[in-house]
Design an enzyme around this catalytic site. Structure first.
Site, PDB file in Angstrom:
ATOM      1  N   GLY A  42       0.909  -1.221  -0.035  1.00  0.00           N
ATOM      2  CA  GLY A  42      -0.023   0.032   0.168  1.00  0.00           C
ATOM      3  C   GLY A  42       0.783   1.134   0.080  1.00  0.00           C
ATOM      4  N   ASP A  65       0.326  -8.548   1.922  1.00  0.00           N
ATOM      5  CA  ASP A  65      -1.028  -7.958   1.242  1.00  0.00           C
ATOM      6  C   ASP A  65      -1.943  -8.638   0.680  1.00  0.00           C
ATOM      7  OD1 ASP A  65      -0.750  -4.548   0.823  1.00  0.00           O
ATOM      8  OD2 ASP A  65      -2.514  -5.603  -0.170  1.00  0.00           O
ATOM      9  N   ASN A  66      -3.114  -8.234   0.826  1.00  0.00           N
ATOM     10  CA  ASN A  66      -4.217  -9.052   0.041  1.00  0.00           C
ATOM     11  C   ASN A  66      -4.771  -8.456  -1.231  1.00  0.00           C
ATOM     12  OD1 ASN A  66      -5.629  -7.023   1.176  1.00  0.00           O
ATOM     13  ND2 ASN A  66      -7.107  -8.157   2.255  1.00  0.00           N
ATOM     14  N   SER A 120      -6.245  -5.708  -1.387  1.00  0.00           N
ATOM     15  CA  SER A 120      -7.593  -5.067  -1.427  1.00  0.00           C
ATOM     16  C   SER A 120      -7.667  -3.756  -2.080  1.00  0.00           C
ATOM     17  CB  SER A 120      -8.241  -5.306  -0.115  1.00  0.00           C
ATOM     18  OG  SER A 120      -7.567  -4.719   0.877  1.00  0.00           O
ATOM     19  N   SER A 151      -3.815   7.140  13.395  1.00  0.00           N
ATOM     20  CA  SER A 151      -4.128   8.354  12.796  1.00  0.00           C
ATOM     21  C   SER A 151      -4.539   9.266  13.580  1.00  0.00           C
ATOM     22  CB  SER A 151      -5.344   7.763  11.937  1.00  0.00           C
ATOM     23  OG  SER A 151      -6.035   9.082  11.473  1.00  0.00           O
ATOM     24  N   TYR A 168     -13.981   4.831  11.337  1.00  0.00           N
ATOM     25  CA  TYR A 168     -12.702   4.731  10.933  1.00  0.00           C
ATOM     26  C   TYR A 168     -11.966   4.971  12.099  1.00  0.00           C
ATOM     27  CZ  TYR A 168      -8.138   5.676   9.303  1.00  0.00           C
ATOM     28  OH  TYR A 168      -6.701   5.813   9.011  1.00  0.00           O
ATOM     29  N   LYS A 172      -9.283   2.745  14.806  1.00  0.00           N
ATOM     30  CA  LYS A 172      -7.839   2.863  15.250  1.00  0.00           C
ATOM     31  C   LYS A 172      -7.618   3.155  16.756  1.00  0.00           C
ATOM     32  CE  LYS A 172      -6.229   2.902  10.926  1.00  0.00           C
ATOM     33  NZ  LYS A 172      -5.126   2.340  10.680  1.00  0.00           N
ATOM     34  N   PHE A 200      -0.724  12.528  10.551  1.00  0.00           N
ATOM     35  CA  PHE A 200      -1.522  13.747  10.233  1.00  0.00           C
ATOM     36  C   PHE A 200      -1.959  13.466   8.803  1.00  0.00           C
ATOM     37  CE2 PHE A 200      -2.362  16.297  13.998  1.00  0.00           C
ATOM     38  CZ  PHE A 200      -2.055  15.288  14.737  1.00  0.00           C
ATOM     39  N   ASN A 201      -1.305  14.166   7.829  1.00  0.00           N
ATOM     40  CA  ASN A 201      -1.654  14.018   6.546  1.00  0.00           C
ATOM     41  C   ASN A 201      -0.306  13.630   5.698  1.00  0.00           C
ATOM     42  OD1 ASN A 201      -3.610  16.062   7.866  1.00  0.00           O
ATOM     43  ND2 ASN A 201      -4.575  15.309   6.074  1.00  0.00           N
ATOM     44  N   ASN A 250      -8.545  11.666  -0.301  1.00  0.00           N
ATOM     45  CA  ASN A 250      -7.238  12.466   0.391  1.00  0.00           C
ATOM     46  C   ASN A 250      -7.079  13.621  -0.607  1.00  0.00           C
ATOM     47  OD1 ASN A 250      -7.428  11.346   2.756  1.00  0.00           O
ATOM     48  ND2 ASN A 250      -5.602  10.460   2.381  1.00  0.00           N
ATOM     49  N   ARG A 301     -18.099  21.013   4.520  1.00  0.00           N
ATOM     50  CA  ARG A 301     -18.705  19.660   4.888  1.00  0.00           C
ATOM     51  C   ARG A 301     -19.165  19.628   6.338  1.00  0.00           C
ATOM     52  NH1 ARG A 301     -14.753  16.157   1.630  1.00  0.00           N
ATOM     53  NH2 ARG A 301     -13.363  17.416   2.905  1.00  0.00           N
TER      54      ARG A 301
HETATM   55  N1  LIG Z   1      -2.818   7.454   3.934  1.00  0.00           N
HETATM   56  C1  LIG Z   1      -3.118   8.220   5.032  1.00  0.00           C
HETATM   57  O1  LIG Z   1      -3.389   9.585   4.677  1.00  0.00           O
HETATM   58  C2  LIG Z   1      -3.381   7.696   6.413  1.00  0.00           C
HETATM   59  C3  LIG Z   1      -3.447   8.465   7.382  1.00  0.00           C
HETATM   60  C4  LIG Z   1      -3.641   7.773   8.582  1.00  0.00           C
HETATM   61  C5  LIG Z   1      -3.420   6.697   8.951  1.00  0.00           C
HETATM   62  N2  LIG Z   1      -3.481   5.873   7.725  1.00  0.00           N
HETATM   63  C6  LIG Z   1      -3.349   4.441   7.980  1.00  0.00           C
HETATM   64  O2  LIG Z   1      -2.384   4.007   7.515  1.00  0.00           O
HETATM   65  C7  LIG Z   1      -2.207   2.512   6.864  1.00  0.00           C
HETATM   66  C8  LIG Z   1      -1.987   2.542   5.621  1.00  0.00           C
HETATM   67  O3  LIG Z   1      -2.402   3.363   5.102  1.00  0.00           O
HETATM   68  P1  LIG Z   1      -2.217   3.774   3.281  1.00  0.00           P
HETATM   69  O4  LIG Z   1      -2.690   4.838   2.773  1.00  0.00           O
HETATM   70  O5  LIG Z   1      -0.933   3.016   3.007  1.00  0.00           O
HETATM   71  O6  LIG Z   1      -3.484   2.886   2.851  1.00  0.00           O
HETATM   72  P2  LIG Z   1      -3.421   1.789   1.540  1.00  0.00           P
HETATM   73  O7  LIG Z   1      -4.939   1.353   1.505  1.00  0.00           O
HETATM   74  O8  LIG Z   1      -2.544   2.415   0.592  1.00  0.00           O
HETATM   75  O9  LIG Z   1      -2.668   0.468   2.356  1.00  0.00           O
HETATM   76  C9  LIG Z   1      -3.276  -0.567   3.012  1.00  0.00           C
HETATM   77  C10 LIG Z   1      -2.848  -1.743   2.355  1.00  0.00           C
HETATM   78  O10 LIG Z   1      -3.459  -2.815   3.294  1.00  0.00           O
HETATM   79  C11 LIG Z   1      -3.952  -3.577   2.422  1.00  0.00           C
HETATM   80  N3  LIG Z   1      -4.639  -4.434   2.974  1.00  0.00           N
HETATM   81  C12 LIG Z   1      -6.105  -4.313   3.713  1.00  0.00           C
HETATM   82  N4  LIG Z   1      -6.675  -5.134   4.367  1.00  0.00           N
HETATM   83  C13 LIG Z   1      -5.882  -5.982   4.442  1.00  0.00           C
HETATM   84  C14 LIG Z   1      -6.018  -7.558   5.163  1.00  0.00           C
HETATM   85  N5  LIG Z   1      -7.039  -7.687   5.647  1.00  0.00           N
HETATM   86  N6  LIG Z   1      -4.884  -8.105   4.843  1.00  0.00           N
HETATM   87  C15 LIG Z   1      -3.847  -8.088   4.016  1.00  0.00           C
HETATM   88  N7  LIG Z   1      -3.691  -6.736   3.689  1.00  0.00           N
HETATM   89  C16 LIG Z   1      -4.720  -5.692   3.674  1.00  0.00           C
HETATM   90  C17 LIG Z   1      -4.371  -3.142   1.260  1.00  0.00           C
HETATM   91  O11 LIG Z   1      -4.518  -3.982  -0.219  1.00  0.00           O
HETATM   92  C18 LIG Z   1      -3.426  -2.025   1.061  1.00  0.00           C
HETATM   93  O12 LIG Z   1      -2.401  -2.121   0.142  1.00  0.00           O
HETATM   94  C19 LIG Z   1      -3.738   2.313   7.085  1.00  0.00           C
HETATM   95  O13 LIG Z   1      -3.868   1.357   8.338  1.00  0.00           O
HETATM   96  C20 LIG Z   1      -4.422   3.655   7.377  1.00  0.00           C
HETATM   97  O14 LIG Z   1      -5.649   3.832   8.227  1.00  0.00           O
HETATM   98  C21 LIG Z   1      -3.087   6.488   6.778  1.00  0.00           C
END
Ligand SMILES: NC(=O)c1ccc[n+]([C@@H]2O[C@H](COP(=O)([O-])OP(=O)(O)OC[C@H]3O[C@@H](n4cnc5c(N)ncnc54)[C@H](O)[C@@H]3O)[C@@H](O)[C@H]2O)c1
Length: 346
Positions: free
Chosen positions: A12, A33-34, A36, A128, A152, A156, A181-182, A202, A298
């Site tokens: 991800g 990773d799955n 998804s 987060s 969500y 967390k 944060f972001n 985002n 919003r």
């Molecule tokens: N990107 C952001 O802005 C942000 C901000 C705060 C927190 N986060 C947290 O950081 C983490 C990563 O975020 P990201 O932006 O990389 O998201 P992303 O969706 O790009 O990555 C998450 C990955 O997890 C995989 N995944 C989901 N459920 C799964 C499961 N059950 N088994 C195996 N793989 C699974 C998805 O295929 C994906 O590749 C998340 O937990 C998200 O909540 C992200």
């Protein structure tokens, strides 16, 4: 001895950048990773970035599959897990709370059980800033009240609480909740980044959609907040700075005897920029115009907040290095590269 680390959600957005940083720092890295919310393109990107002498293994698996995860942990002699897998859309979580409780909380519990049964007790969790809900102040420290306002954010906080309880249970657990944060930007190579071919919520991926013609214009929600130009302000942190903090947090846990207090650290740069500032910075970086329209605020949106990142900077000896300009330039490189290679799934 080389430490073996498993990164969940490893292909991800966050996981892939964390993987690259870990590999560069000499860790033996394994990804699960799955698919998804990811594609094999991101795995190819990681493999192209790392030097030819290094490697990374990948397992297609659901972290909720306890037995499969146990097998990986044992086979690869994993010492620590960086847990980035999960669903991340606030809006979707409001419509489909069960999906979020199931995949975020349920699958995490399964992962922790697999770890416990294999004697793996070091974990860093992708949390987060949404755990703070509607913050009372503008600069948010880890001591601020946690009161998430959507499913969500609640998932967390629930996972954070589970990890804190594990650490208090007298077992060997050492965990760290990193509250992002972001995150924005992409690896400087343009080979990995935040996908924008799905339904992003985002700002940066939405701008990528506008710039690559997938969306007509950018909706800016509200221009009469109490901010410098009236539009909402957020604390954007370059994804590579964020990834580096994970490596520092891992070193910290590997060297510490007990689980650290506080068990949560904010990852932000400590100042906010507005939507219009981001638009202007992007336009400068790519020499293109970003058409936008002002929409009404919003409900539930907050005008301005940013991290108080001092605890992370002090405990991890880490300081974010990259600027907003870097975030825009690197995102644009990723957008161009990705738009030319991605098969549109929509
Ligand atoms: N990107 C952001 O802005 C942000 C901000 C705060 C927190 N986060 C947290 O950081 C983490 C990563 O975020 P990201 O932006 O990389 O998201 P992303 O969706 O790009 O990555 C998450 C990955 O997890 C995989 N995944 C989901 N459920 C799964 C499961 N059950 N088994 C195996 N793989 C699974 C998805 O295929 C994906 O590749 C998340 O937990 C998200 O909540 C992200």
């Amino acid at each position: 001895m080389v430490t073996s680390v498993l990164v969940t959600g490893g292909i991800g957005y966050v996981g892939s950048h964390v993987a690259v940083e870990l590999i560069e720092k000499g860790f033996d890295v394994h990804l699960v990773d799955n698919f998804s919310n990811s594609s094999v393109q991101q795995l190819d990107g990681i493999r192209q970035i790392i030097s030819p002498s290094k490697s990374v293994s990948f397992y297609e698996a659901n972290i909720g599959d306890t037995e499969k995860i146990q097998k990986i942990l044992r086979e690869q002699n994993i010492k620590a897990v960086i847990h980035c897998a999960g669903d991340k859309s606030v809006a979707e979580s409001v419509l489909m709370p069960l999906k979020y409780y199931d995949n975020n909380v349920g699958s995490s519990i399964s992962l922790f059980k697999a770890m416990e049964s294999c004697g793996v007790s070091i974990l860093i969790f992708s949390s987060s800033a949404t755990v703070y809900g509607i913050p009372k102040g503008i600069a948010i420290s880890e001591q601020a009240q946690t009161a998430p306002v959507n499913p969500y954010g609640k998932t967390k906080l629930t996972i954070e609480n589970i990890l804190n309880d594990l650490c208090r249970s007298g077992s060997k657990w050492k965990t760290m909740n990193l509250r992002y944060f972001n995150p924005a930007g992409a690896h400087v190579s343009g080979l990995i980044g935040d996908r924008f071919d799905n339904h992003p919520s985002n700002l940066f991926p939405i701008i990528c959609q506008v710039l690559t013609g997938k969306r007509e214009n950018l909706s800016v929600y509200g221009n009469n907040y109490d901010t410098a130009d009236g539009t909402g302000e957020r604390d954007y942190i370059h994804i590579c700075d964020l990834a580096k903090a994970h490596v520092e947090a891992l070193q910290f846990l590997l060297q510490s005897h007990n689980s650290p207090i506080p068990g949560a650290l904010n990852l932000g740069i400590g100042k906010s920029v507005s939507v219009l500032e981001v638009i202007r910075a992007f336009e400068d970086s790519c020499n293109l115009q970003i058409p936008y329209k002002i929409e009404t605020q919003r409900p539930g949106d907050i005008g301005k907040y940013f991290a108080d990142p001092r605890a992370a900077q002090k405990n991890l000896s880490w300081t974010p290095q990259k600027s907003l300009k870097d975030m825009c330039r690197d995102t644009w490189r990723w957008a161009q590269n990705s738009a030319s290679t991605t098969v549109d799934e929509n």
